[in-house]
Design a protein around this motif. Structure first.
Motif, PDB file in Angstrom:
ATOM      1  N   SER A 705       4.850   1.752   3.129  1.00 11.26           N
ATOM      2  CA  SER A 705       4.248   1.103   3.721  1.00 11.26           C
ATOM      3  C   SER A 705       3.050   1.052   4.443  1.00 11.26           C
ATOM      4  O   SER A 705       2.512   0.265   4.769  1.00 11.26           O
ATOM      5  CB  SER A 705       5.019  -0.284   4.118  1.00 11.26           C
ATOM      6  OG  SER A 705       5.902   0.226   4.832  1.00 11.26           O
ATOM      7  N   HIS A 706       2.985   1.709   5.455  1.00  7.58           N
ATOM      8  CA  HIS A 706       2.282   2.161   6.168  1.00  7.58           C
ATOM      9  C   HIS A 706       0.615   1.787   5.783  1.00  7.58           C
ATOM     10  O   HIS A 706       0.134   1.896   4.861  1.00  7.58           O
ATOM     11  CB  HIS A 706       2.017   3.349   6.725  1.00  7.58           C
ATOM     12  CG  HIS A 706       1.222   3.596   8.567  1.00  7.58           C
ATOM     13  ND1 HIS A 706       0.244   3.971   8.878  1.00  7.58           N
ATOM     14  CD2 HIS A 706       1.619   3.032   9.881  1.00  7.58           C
ATOM     15  CE1 HIS A 706      -0.787   3.773   9.936  1.00  7.58           C
ATOM     16  NE2 HIS A 706       0.731   3.727  10.749  1.00  7.58           N
ATOM     17  N   LEU A 707      -0.232   1.157   6.713  1.00  7.83           N
ATOM     18  CA  LEU A 707      -1.701   1.102   5.632  1.00  7.83           C
ATOM     19  C   LEU A 707      -2.650   2.119   5.415  1.00  7.83           C
ATOM     20  O   LEU A 707      -3.425   2.109   4.989  1.00  7.83           O
ATOM     21  CB  LEU A 707      -2.309   0.000   6.697  1.00  7.83           C
ATOM     22  CG  LEU A 707      -2.322  -1.664   6.944  1.00  7.83           C
ATOM     23  CD1 LEU A 707      -2.584  -2.407   8.222  1.00  7.83           C
ATOM     24  CD2 LEU A 707      -2.117  -2.012   6.101  1.00  7.83           C
ATOM     25  N   ASN A 708      -1.952   3.226   6.538  1.00  8.95           N
ATOM     26  CA  ASN A 708      -3.021   4.298   6.240  1.00  8.95           C
ATOM     27  C   ASN A 708      -2.683   5.412   5.336  1.00  8.95           C
ATOM     28  O   ASN A 708      -3.417   6.260   5.144  1.00  8.95           O
ATOM     29  CB  ASN A 708      -2.989   5.410   7.466  1.00  8.95           C
ATOM     30  CG  ASN A 708      -4.298   4.642   9.180  1.00  8.95           C
ATOM     31  OD1 ASN A 708      -4.971   3.756   8.052  1.00  8.95           O
ATOM     32  ND2 ASN A 708      -4.569   5.254  10.027  1.00  8.95           N
ATOM     33  N   TYR A 709      -1.602   4.935   4.372  1.00  9.37           N
ATOM     34  CA  TYR A 709      -0.570   6.124   3.590  1.00  9.37           C
ATOM     35  C   TYR A 709      -1.572   6.074   2.297  1.00  9.37           C
ATOM     36  O   TYR A 709      -2.045   7.148   1.996  1.00  9.37           O
ATOM     37  CB  TYR A 709       0.410   5.532   3.690  1.00  9.37           C
ATOM     38  CG  TYR A 709       1.551   6.008   2.221  1.00  9.37           C
ATOM     39  CD1 TYR A 709       2.674   7.487   2.970  1.00  9.37           C
ATOM     40  CD2 TYR A 709       1.703   5.767   1.245  1.00  9.37           C
ATOM     41  CE1 TYR A 709       2.722   8.021   2.039  1.00  9.37           C
ATOM     42  CE2 TYR A 709       2.469   7.139   0.216  1.00  9.37           C
ATOM     43  CZ  TYR A 709       3.489   7.337   0.999  1.00  9.37           C
ATOM     44  OH  TYR A 709       3.681   8.470  -0.011  1.00  9.37           O
TER      45      TYR A 709
END
Length: 765
Positions: A705-709
């Motif tokens: 769910s991390h924005l950078n993923y």
């Protein structure tokens, strides 16, 4: 990107992204003309809308709200976008001369570049004053001033504005509004700000009715703006600590921190040298058809044009009104039809903002005092105009009354693409190829001095021949892909950087390249122009790498594509491989991620122009200096991050080196707009395949769910280098990389001992 169903037989080139050309581009997008290649040459990828610019200065509109995104617009119009400054015209040979690229051929030319303030010969004005145009430079200084006042609101600031026309008056009022707001927010007295307005005439806004002049004078006086009427500025001189003195002919002197120059309009100097007929101020003289008086294949509109039979003030309203007749006459001229005369209106309604969300309305002798309802009316008109170039692009004609009379009349060509042959019959003709190669050889003098190139472009043999040293290894790679940008010169540079990166990543030195190109169906002269622009861009990069082009293959197709087969040399003991990572080392990434996502959005016309500008800037940055820097700091393994995304290429290194990696997810650099685009669910078509690499992530469920993923799987074009170096070298290496221009380079992880399964751990900090 562009696909041509009809062969290209005519080039229509637009210089400048002014209001008239913005409308022309939109209308061409809604009513294209088969066989015509449309190109816009402009210094920036967006253009300000004059109606909303004062409101932007006042802080009422964001940058995006008051700028037309020319990348999105040219994408919609299926036009080429060349970001460059035009410096001259070769009208005899139908060429546009640019500052930073090869000359651009045209059959029909249209000019809409606006005007510049007339600095005349006043000493110090050019050096120390800030011109109101070009607008991007004005805004750059204005943003800097806003930041400075916000950081030091207690410091007094004095602003001088030279020019008391409508532009100078609006600038004074709107600047005061925004700066007062900053002072109020920081609980500082508004007396810290002083604004002086200088006007050589006895009245402000001399081209307006007396009722407007009186009203404006009252408003400025009430707002505390100091007026200097009947004062002619004769010099600007530096004093001390960023203080400048404004000197007037009367002897009046005022010291100011910033001086803005908003005098009457003039034309760029280069226009006078072109041979086009101009008036005494250098503006292009045009007939009622908006054609040049002296060159019928040249059209002009907006502030840069003077209609011989219907002279009008330099105002944005006329540029907007000229958009539709300009479009119609350009299409008629291309089709060989008679042109239609255009007569602008004598009087027009002006809504002049007073910087406080009120506006004055005036038409001739009729004037209404400032009122909030008038501002709301102006705001509605301006926003409705801008909607034509944003989300509503292409959904309707928005009252422009576009007729479909030309849609079934393509420009004639001698051969339909359905008749084009395959196999060797699709090759670019020998005459065209010979002309292009002759021009290219002049651009790469390095090839003449290379003794190892036995046969190259200068010999008509079946293949190139290169001598290989006995003590070095030959490193070879090849890449080829469709264009992702509507500019063959820039695409050539991006492609060359992308293809050479494999050589750099191996620790090798590039020696020579072969090219393969697919050029859109076109008349021979148009094929030559496209091929030359493309290869010239590639050769610019190859010259920097000291790797001459020595041969290749060309063919015709429906869209532009290009690639290079690159040869390099490496000493065996200096060869970098993916298998060289060692536990205890750290990972360095030299460029930000996001090109795949951003260009996927660009294809859908959902990317902002400045996002693509940043992506292109990244792709134009060669990895050559970065590779040398990494080697100097002890790199033992390296790869270039391209089609398989960061995680895909990292996994190749992990598996080859038999190690594991801890990756700092939050520390991975990302291009502007990429995260916002990913959140909308817009990804490259290769993203789903690249996601297969997620099975190697140990803690995937905790971090996905991390924005950078999503950016871990984004395919990159001309991406950065990923290398492992000793930990003790990391800080020195990063400092050196950033000094070389790799501003996004950073440490993104560390190498750990091997694990049996799922060797990637993402650290979310």
């Amino acid at each position: 990107m562009q696909q041509y169903s009809q062969p290209i037989v005519k080039d229509l080139v637009l210089i400048g992204g002014g209001h008239s050309h913005a409308i022309v581009l939109r209308m061409f997008g809604m009513q294209p003309l088969s066989g015509v290649r449309l190109t816009l040459i402009t210094p920036a990828s967006d253009t300000p809308y004059s109606g909303m610019l004062p409101g932007h200065i006042a802080g009422f509109y964001s940058h995006d709200e008051c700028h037309i995104d020319l990348r999105r617009l040219t994408n919609f119009a299926q036009a080429q976008l060349y970001i460059d400054q035009v410096v001259d015209l070769d009208l005899n040979n139908h060429k546009v001369i640019c500052a930073n690229r090869p000359a651009v051929d045209f059959d029909v030319l249209s000019i809409d570049i606006g005007s510049t303030p007339a600095t005349i010969s006043i000493p110090g004005a050019a050096e120390y004053a800030i011109a109101a145009k070009p607008v991007p430079k004005l805004l750059q200084y204005w943003y800097h001033l806003l930041t400075k006042v916000a950081k030091n609101p207690q410091e007094a600031i004095c602003i001088g504005i030279v020019g008391g026309g409508a532009g100078g008056v609006e600038l004074a009022l709107t600047m005061q509004t925004h700066l007062h707001q900053i002072l109020h927010q920081n609980q500082q007295p508004i007396k810290n700000l002083e604004i002086h307005l200088f006007q050589r005439h006895e009245e402000l806004m001399p081209h307006y009715h007396q009722s407007v002049q009186r009203l404006v004078k009252q408003i400025l006086t009430k707002r505390g703006i100091k007026l200097h009427l009947g004062e002619t500025v004769c010099e600007i001189a530096p004093q001390y600590q960023e203080i400048f003195e404004i000197k007037c002919e009367s002897g009046l002197t005022i010291n100011c921190h910033k001086i803005f120059w908003v005098t009457q309009a003039s034309a760029p100097q280069w226009l006078k040298k072109t041979g086009l007929g101009t008036d005494e101020k250098g503006f292009i003289l045009v007939k009622d058809t908006l054609q040049s008086q002296t060159h019928p294949e040249v059209f002009a509109a907006g502030d840069i044009a003077t209609m011989v039979n219907h002279p009008r003030p330099k105002a944005g309203v006329f540029a907007v009104r000229q958009g539709k007749p300009l479009f119609e006459n350009l299409q008629r001229f291309l089709l060989g039809k008679s042109l239609k005369p255009y007569k602008p209106q004598q009087q027009y309604l002006s809504l002049i903002g007073t910087g406080d969300k009120r506006a004055i309305a005036t038409r001739g002798a009729f004037t209404l005092a400032p009122h909030q309802l008038l501002w709301r009316w102006k705001d509605w008109i301006d926003r409705r105009f801008m909607e034509r170039f944003s989300e509503g692009l292409g959904t309707s004609d928005w009252g422009l009354g576009i007729r479909k009379e030309f849609s079934q009349h393509p420009i004639s060509s001698t051969q339909s693409p359905l008749m084009r042959c395959a196999g060797c019959g699709s090759k670019v003709g020998s005459t065209v190829l010979e002309k292009v190669l002759s021009r290219i050889q002049q651009e790469q003098p390095i090839a003449k001095d290379r003794e190892d190139i036995i046969i190259g472009l200068d010999a008509p043999d079946d293949a190139a021949v290169v001598q290989i040293p006995t003590d070095q290894l030959l490193v070879q790679t090849i890449d080829y892909f469709r264009t992702l940008i509507n500019d063959p010169y820039i695409f050539g540079q991006i492609s060359a950087n992308h293809c050479l990166s494999d050589i750099f990543a191996m620790g090798a030195t590039p020696q020579s390249v072969l090219a393969i190109a697919t050029i859109p169906y076109a008349a021979p002269a148009k094929v030559e122009e496209t091929l030359y622009q493309l290869v010239s861009g590639a050769v610019k990069v190859l010259n920097q790498a000291q790797a001459p082009l020595i041969g290749g293959h060309t063919s015709e197709g429906t869209e532009l594509a290009f690639g290079l087969a690159c040869n390099g040399l490496a000493y065996p003991n200096k060869l970098l491989r993916k298998s060289g990572m060692q536990p205890g080392q750290v990972l360095i990434l030299t460029k930000a991620l996001g090109t795949g996502i951003l260009f996927a959005a660009e294809m859908r016309r959902l990317a902002k122009g400045h996002w693509i500008d940043n992506a292109v800037e990244s792709m134009l940055l060669s990895n050559q200096a970065a590779a040398a820097c990494l080697l100097q700091h002890g790199a033992t393994a390296c790869t270039d991050v391209t089609g398989f995304g960061l995680l895909g290429h990292l996994m190749e290194m992990v598996q080859a080196s038999h190690v594991a990696v801890e990756l700092q997810l939050a520390g991975i650099p990302v291009l502007a707009g990429a995260i916002e685009t990913a959140q909308k669910g817009i990804f490259s078509s290769l993203q789903p395949e690249n996601l297969q690499a997620s099975r190697y992530i140990q803690n995937r469920l905790q971090v996905e769910s991390h924005l950078n993923y999503p950016l871990l799987f984004d395919p990159q074009t001309a991406g950065g280098l990923l290398a492992s170096i000793p930990e003790e070298q990391a800080n020195h290496c990063l400092a050196a990389l950033q000094a070389l221009g790799y501003e996004h380079s950073c440490l993104i992880g560390c190498i750990t001992p091997p694990v049996m399964t799922q060797p990637i751990t993402l650290i979310d900090k």
